[in-house]
Design an enzyme around this catalytic site. Structure first.
Site, PDB file in Angstrom:
ATOM      1  N   THR A 209       0.843  -1.204   0.000  1.00 18.97           N
ATOM      2  CA  THR A 209       0.000   0.000   0.000  1.00 18.97           C
ATOM      3  C   THR A 209       0.877   1.252   0.000  1.00 18.97           C
ATOM      4  OG1 THR A 209      -1.948   1.016   1.032  1.00 18.97           O
ATOM      5  CG2 THR A 209      -0.276   0.183   2.521  1.00 18.97           C
ATOM      6  N   ASN A 210       0.300   2.419   0.240  1.00 22.37           N
ATOM      7  CA  ASN A 210       1.071   3.670   0.322  1.00 22.37           C
ATOM      8  C   ASN A 210       0.493   4.526   1.439  1.00 22.37           C
ATOM      9  OD1 ASN A 210      -1.092   5.475  -0.771  1.00 22.37           O
ATOM     10  ND2 ASN A 210      -0.859   4.076  -2.496  1.00 22.37           N
TER      11      ASN A 210
END
Ligand code: PMT
Length: 408
Positions: A209-210
């Site tokens: 993810t980020n």
């Protein structure tokens, strides 16, 4: 500053903070600008400043009690009469009560009964400001469309330095003005906004993810709703509450986000992709939790669908807006994305700049349209950034949009 609209009635709520004396200056500024101001004080506010001060300056009665003998039902009549409620200073106590629907005095009861827009300027000690429950309550209010004017850093009444000082009068006044002057310039539009990160699973317990929090996209959704649009928010995983009167579809992966965007696209007139969509995902998703067996683990990644680029051929007359999160060569890369994805506007943020990008309440962006014209905005709250992006979109809609959508 914008001009103050004619004959507006502002309710100024004053609560029990040492900054209560600054409400006097706010009252004066509002009156100088031509507003009618009715002051409502909580009982703790009266420990800091006398109602008479506000009464003399506002030339109107100051209300302090739900139970004043009167022939009118004060909280209901005031709630209906006012064009805007400003609470300045707003204590942790009033924020907590309003966020949780508690109505136990005149000010909180009036807020519960009123549908007028609300602006709040908190002021408190730095440790109180950082208290997670307070921050959660502010998120709830933000989700309900309350305009929060955040406190500033500086010397506090405790003698400590920290965040908690009431914002300067200019900022509070400008927030009041922007709420009162709000236009319904997106009425009739259906705006599809994407927000937040995507999560690309590796196995049942892990994902790639980020750092996107969703704040930028949610601010856009709220601002578009405030301007009269129907708003559909396709959101990756976040902790943010759904903004009031916005339809939300929750997704996890880039593929799910693409499906949701495609589902709503036919009814959309304006697409704003603020989501930080993963560019790659694991080629294989393990059904079992990956075991720690080898000394090195190689992950094979494959590209995710490019949601914006894929919609290029189906866009028709829709306005398409993308974001570019960059760590260098901001304008060059943003321009390349604008062209490659066939956008009308790209919002470029250099996420290495202090105050810009992921998981902050502020952003610093440059708007670039399909003519290659750029507008660099200063550091602004994400709420204000959203308004400025929508201003630019409204200008594009007004007819200057080039037909071929290529850079000139
Ligand atoms: O959520 P916050 O914490 O508030 O942070 C805000 C933000 C930094 C996430 C936001 O301001 C931002 O920059 N969003 C876009 C981030 C991004 O993914 O940029 P990009 O340069 O990788 O992508 C360019 C554009 O293509 C974006 O509009 C993106 O939504 C879109 N895209 C990207 C990949 C993909 N597979 N499909 C897409 O449509």
């Amino acid at each position: 500053m914008e001009s103050f609209p004619h004959d507006k009635h502002v309710l100024l709520g004053v609560t029990g903070s040492i900054a209560a004396y600054k409400s006097v200056l706010i009252l004066r500024r509002l009156m100088e600008a031509g507003a009618r101001v009715t002051v409502v004080m909580t009982s703790s506010a009266q420990q800091f400043i006398a109602p008479l001060t506000f009464q003399v300056l506002s030339r109107r009665p100051v209300y302090t009690s739900l139970f004043d003998p009167s022939d009118e039902i004060r909280h209901l009549t005031l709630a209906e009469q006012v064009d805007l409620i400003l609470i300045a200073p707003a204590t942790a106590n009033i924020i907590g009560k309003i966020a949780n629907g508690i109505a136990d005095d005149l000010l909180t009861t009036l807020v519960t009964a009123s549908r007028a827009p609300m602006v709040m300027a908190p002021a408190m000690d730095g440790d109180m400001w950082n208290y997670p429950v307070l921050q959660r309550n502010l998120s709830v209010l933000d989700g309900l469309g309350v305009h929060i004017v955040p406190p500033e850093e500086g010397l506090l009444a405790s003698g400590k330095e920290g965040v908690g000082r009431l914002a300067p009068e200019e900022k509070i006044l400008s927030a009041v003005l922007s709420r009162l002057n709000r236009r319904e310039d997106l009425a009739g539009e259906t705006v599809l906004v994407t927000a937040g990160p995507t999560q690309e699973p590796l196995d049942p317990v892990r994902y790639l993810t980020n750092r996107s929090s969703g704040k930028m996209g949610y601010a856009l959704a709220r601002a578009a709703r405030g301007r009269g649009a129907r708003v559909i928010l396709v959101s990756g995983p976040t902790h943010l509450p759904c903004p009031a009167n916005v339809e939300r579809a929750l997704v996890q992966t880039a593929a799910e986000m693409r499906d949701a965007v495609h589902r709503y696209f036919p009814e959309t007139t304006l697409l704003i992709m603020a989501a930080a969509v993963a560019d790659y995902r694991p080629r294989l998703r393990s059904e079992q939790k990956l075991k720690k067996e080898a000394s090195t683990l190689f992950l094979e990644l494959e590209p995710t669908p490019d949601i914006l680029a894929d919609l290029r051929s189906e866009r028709g007359d829709r306005i398409m807006v993308g974001f570019a999160a960059e760590t260098g060569n901001l304008l060059k890369r943003a321009r390349a994305k604008l062209e490659q994805k066939g956008l009308d506007l790209i919002v470029a943020n250099d996420v290495t700049q202090e105050g810009a990008g992921f998981d902050l309440d502020t952003n610093i962006v440059t708007l670039m349209n399909a003519r290659g014209e750029t507008t660099a905005l200063p550091k602004l709250s994400k709420a204000e950034t959203a308004e400025r992006i929508l201003d630019e979109i409204v200008k594009l809609k007004a007819g200057s949009r080039p037909k071929d959508r290529t850079l000139r």
